[in-house]
Structure formats: C-alpha cells, structure tokens
Design a protein around this motif. Structure first.
Motif: not given
Length: 153
Positions: A134-153
């Motif tokens: 729950n902590h990792l999810i709440a702190e967004k430490k599993i999937y981050t916006t930066e990771e998603v943006e990097t992978k899409i590019e």
C-alpha cells in the motif's frame, strides 16, 4: 510449476473472500457491499454521504446503487446535514443497526477462523507486506509518470 505473481494471489484471494461474504449476505437478502456500508456508517452519528464512498473505496455509481438498495430495505435514512444544508447525513435505522451487528459478527468470525489457522508471527508478516504494498502504491514508487513517458517515446 510457475510461481504465481503477488497481484494474482491477492486478486484470487480477494475474489474468494468476496464470494464467501456475498454467499453469507445473500442468506439475509443483502450483499457484501451492503454489509461493508453498514460497518462504515457510525451507529450513533451517521456519516456524510460524501465521506462514505472514499471510506469504502467505492465508485459513486456503485455507492449510489448500494445506498438506494439499503434505503429500500429500510436499513438507512438520509437526513439533511444540520451544519451544511446542501449535504446529506446517512443514518442507520433500528433494522440497519441490527444488520450492522450481524455484519460485524460475520467479519469477526472470519478473522477468528483465520487466526486459528495462521500463527501470530505469520499474521504480522502478512500485515507488514500489505502495508509495504500500500505504501509503495500510495507513494507512486511502482509505476511513475516519468517511466510511462519514457517508454512511450
């Protein structure tokens, strides 16, 4: 045999628990959602309708359907919020309080049976792992916006 993923184990376990609670609740003409709502409403003060959904982690449309069903069954009444006339406070009826007690006993029985079969040490580890997830999810430490943006590019 392939190792099961953590999310699979959690999802399959939760689905089994939900089925079990729904089977039990159906004996009383209710659902697990109704039982959970009964337990989330303060017996004496009630709860503002706007606070109930987030407390239960329920989407507004599902909550609306559940509350409508509860009202039709005579478990709750909606009263204007005396502090803020725009809001509504949901109160348990006498029947709602009785069914709340039944729901509480059902949950406590589940907990007692599990604790009879699982050592306190294992329960402590289970709670610890759930808190970490729950902590990792709440702190967004599993999937981050930066990771998603990097992978899409």
């Amino acid at each position: 045999m392939k190792e099961k993923t953590i999310d699979y184990i959690l999802r399959a376990t939760w689905q089994a628990i939900a089925r079990m609670y729904n089977e039990e609740a159906s004996k009383y003409g209710a659902t697990m959602s109704i039982g959970f709502a009964l337990l989330s409403i303060d017996k004496e003060k009630g709860i503002p309708s706007t606070a109930l959904g987030p407390q239960m982690g329920m989407e507004p449309t599902s909550l609306t359907r559940t509350l409508k069903s509860m009202e039709e069954k005579g478990l709750i009444v909606r009263k204007k919020n005396p502090v803020d006339g725009r809001g509504v406070i949901i109160h348990l009826t006498k029947l709602g309080k009785e069914k709340r007690e039944l729901s509480k006993n059902t949950v406590l029985k589940f907990n007692d049976i599990i604790k009879q079969h699982v050592s306190q040490e294992k329960m402590d580890h289970f709670v610890e792992v759930a808190e970490v997830i729950n902590h990792l999810i709440a702190e967004k430490k599993i999937y981050t916006t930066e990771e998603v943006e990097t992978k899409i590019e």
